[in-house]
Write an enzyme that holds these catalytic residues in place. Structure first.
Site, PDB file in Angstrom:
ATOM      1  N   VAL A 208       0.655  -1.407   0.021  1.00  0.00           N
ATOM      2  CA  VAL A 208       0.005  -0.153   0.167  1.00  0.00           C
ATOM      3  C   VAL A 208       0.758   1.297  -0.028  1.00  0.00           C
ATOM      4  CG1 VAL A 208      -1.211   0.887   1.520  1.00  0.00           C
ATOM      5  CG2 VAL A 208      -2.039  -0.878   1.218  1.00  0.00           C
ATOM      6  N   HIS A 468     -28.547   8.794 -10.120  1.00  0.00           N
ATOM      7  CA  HIS A 468     -28.276   9.292 -11.594  1.00  0.00           C
ATOM      8  C   HIS A 468     -27.596   9.993 -11.556  1.00  0.00           C
ATOM      9  CE1 HIS A 468     -26.997   7.995 -15.415  1.00  0.00           C
ATOM     10  NE2 HIS A 468     -27.874   8.621 -15.873  1.00  0.00           N
TER      11      HIS A 468
END
Length: 481
Positions: A208, A468
């Protein structure tokens, strides 16, 4: 620069709630319900939770409140990554005719901004300690016995407490590679403080930390090479995530070598550094201006207790039960010092549960599903089981996957390829895990955490109406596929 740095240290000392000599002596003469060693996410979260239960609490911190996460980890890294992402994004917008002109990146100004962010958040923690009447003492805490802590600072003092929580955090792993102490070889903490950018950088470690710095430096147009010992980057995550990120990074000019064992770092005649490594039985070199050691972190348990305290440990980490209690009754541990994923949010949750147990109450936090996040671009976030882990456990699963290339918000914002993958038990459709690689993945993963913790099925999550156009629509598409 030196003056500003000194002022920074003085200011953080003031905001840390440091005590005067008289106040310190008074604090040491008191008995406490709870003494906490370490002022990072586990430590200060435990202190706040203890206050809710009416505990008289003292918090011992050797440096500054906030721990590695605030001072040298999560916050400073993500502050710089956010700015680099904006910088790279504006450069991309030029191709669409939105920006005309030269854009520049000033690391010195960003470092000043980063320091201000740290101070602001540290001040917030200090205020919370005062608000909750938590006594903050600066020094290094050492356990002498079950109820006595020696505080080593400008002077040594002892304090007593009914219960003790060890939250001492972790420290950077320095791989034993010849040449690791050469000039321009840095750990992530040291590299975060630099105001100069290396035109070329070699990163030893593809976990990471390594991949976030690869994203940071490549975003600034630098040439980055990653040398990872394992057969893939982000080796503890879903294999598809590793493969996708490698392809994206390659497209951005990042060289990634897996199965690469670094044998030596040496200085070239021109002052640059050469990382000598073995890859597929062939010896190679990665030559660069700087080297980042990103081999991970380990528990910082050394020196926390004397030989008279026999706490059970395993390879440096303090062992605890499901309540955070160590092998000695009344002594608890939470966070990085106990090993595991070494995540700030996990540390905070463990600390809350440990204090609940001290107060004779059931745990508040469900530790079964701890999110893991990588702040590359696109972001990566995971919870629970991936497909390979489920197979190893003999669990029959359904795998639902939605490619974010079909997501309207992803397309209109020009984001990279990505996906949402859901792992569910085949018979019940109960959600067991999820892997996301897309914009805002680290913010959206909690929807899957909530589903897994509450035992929801694919159908339960599929009934939710998503607005949306949003990235979160990808979750609905994945579970309803």
């Amino acid at each position: 620069m030196e003056t500003r740095s000194n002022e920074y240290v003085k200011e953080t000392g003031r905001r840390n709630g440091n005590l005067s000599s008289a106040e310190r002596k008074e604090a040491m003469e008191q008995n406490y319900d709870l003494a906490i060693i370490g002022g990072g996410p586990a430590g200060y979260t435990a202190a706040i939770e203890a206050a809710k239960h009416g505990f008289k609490t003292v918090l011992i911190e050797k440096d500054r409140l906030g721990g590695t996460c605030l001072q040298r980890g999560c916050i400073p890294t993500k502050t710089i990554l956010h700015s680099v992402s904006l910088y790279a994004g504006v450069k991309r917008e030029r191709e669409k005719g939105i920006f005309d002109g030269e854009i520049q990146f000033h690391m010195e100004r960003l470092q000043e901004h980063k320091r201000n962010i740290i101070l602001q958040l540290q001040e917030g923690i200090s205020t919370l300690m005062k608000k909750n009447r938590v006594q903050v003492v600066t020094g290094t805490g050492v356990l002498l016995d079950r109820h006595t802590v020696l505080v080593k600072g400008e002077e040594e003092n002892k304090l007593s407490a009914e219960k003790v929580l060890i939250a001492a955090g972790s420290q950077t792993v320095i791989p034993k590679i010849p040449g690791h102490n050469l000039k321009n070889v840095f750990t992530s903490s040291e590299l975060l403080e630099k105001e100069e950018i290396f035109p070329t950088l070699t990163i030893i470690g593809g976990g990471v930390i390594g991949m976030e710095f690869a994203a940071l430096y490549s975003g600034l147009g630098c040439q980055v090479t990653v040398l990872e010992f394992m057969d893939r980057i982000l080796g503890n995550m879903d294999r598809e995530i590793s493969q996708n990120l490698k392809m994206i990074m390659k497209k951005r000019g990042v060289e990634i070598h897996t199965g690469a064992k670094v044998e030596e770092i040496k200085e070239k005649p021109d002052g640059r550094l050469a990382c000598v490594y073995q890859e597929k039985e062939e010896k190679r070199e990665s030559v660069s201006d700087g080297v980042l050691l990103a081999a991970g972190r380990r528990p910082a348990a050394e020196g926390l207790f004397t030989h008279e305290i026999f706490l059970e440990t395993d390879r440096g980490r303090i062992l605890t039960d499901e309540n955070g209690q160590t092998s000695i009754t009344g002594i608890y541990a939470a966070g990085d010092v106990t090993g595991g994923g070494m995540l700030a949010h996990a540390a905070s949750a463990q600390a809350v549960n440990a204090v609940c147990h001290m107060a004779g109450m059931p745990p508040l936090m469900d530790l079964s599903y701890i999110p893991s996040c990588v702040y590359t671009e696109p972001e990566i976030a995971c919870i629970g089981l991936n497909q390979d882990e489920a197979k190893k456990r003999g669990i029959e699963v359904l795998v639902k996957k939605y490619p974010m290339s079909g997501n309207g918000k992803t397309v209109l914002s020009g984001e990279e390829r990505g996906f949402v993958k859901v792992i569910a038990e085949r018979k019940s459709h109960r959600i067991l895990g999820a892997q996301m690689m897309c914009a805002r993945a680290t913010d959206m993963i909690s929807q899957f955490s909530a589903a897994a913790v509450n035992g929801w099925s694919l159908e339960d999550l599929g009934r939710i109406v998503y607005p949306h156009p949003t990235f979160s629509e990808g979750i609905g598409e994945a579970v309803r596929d």
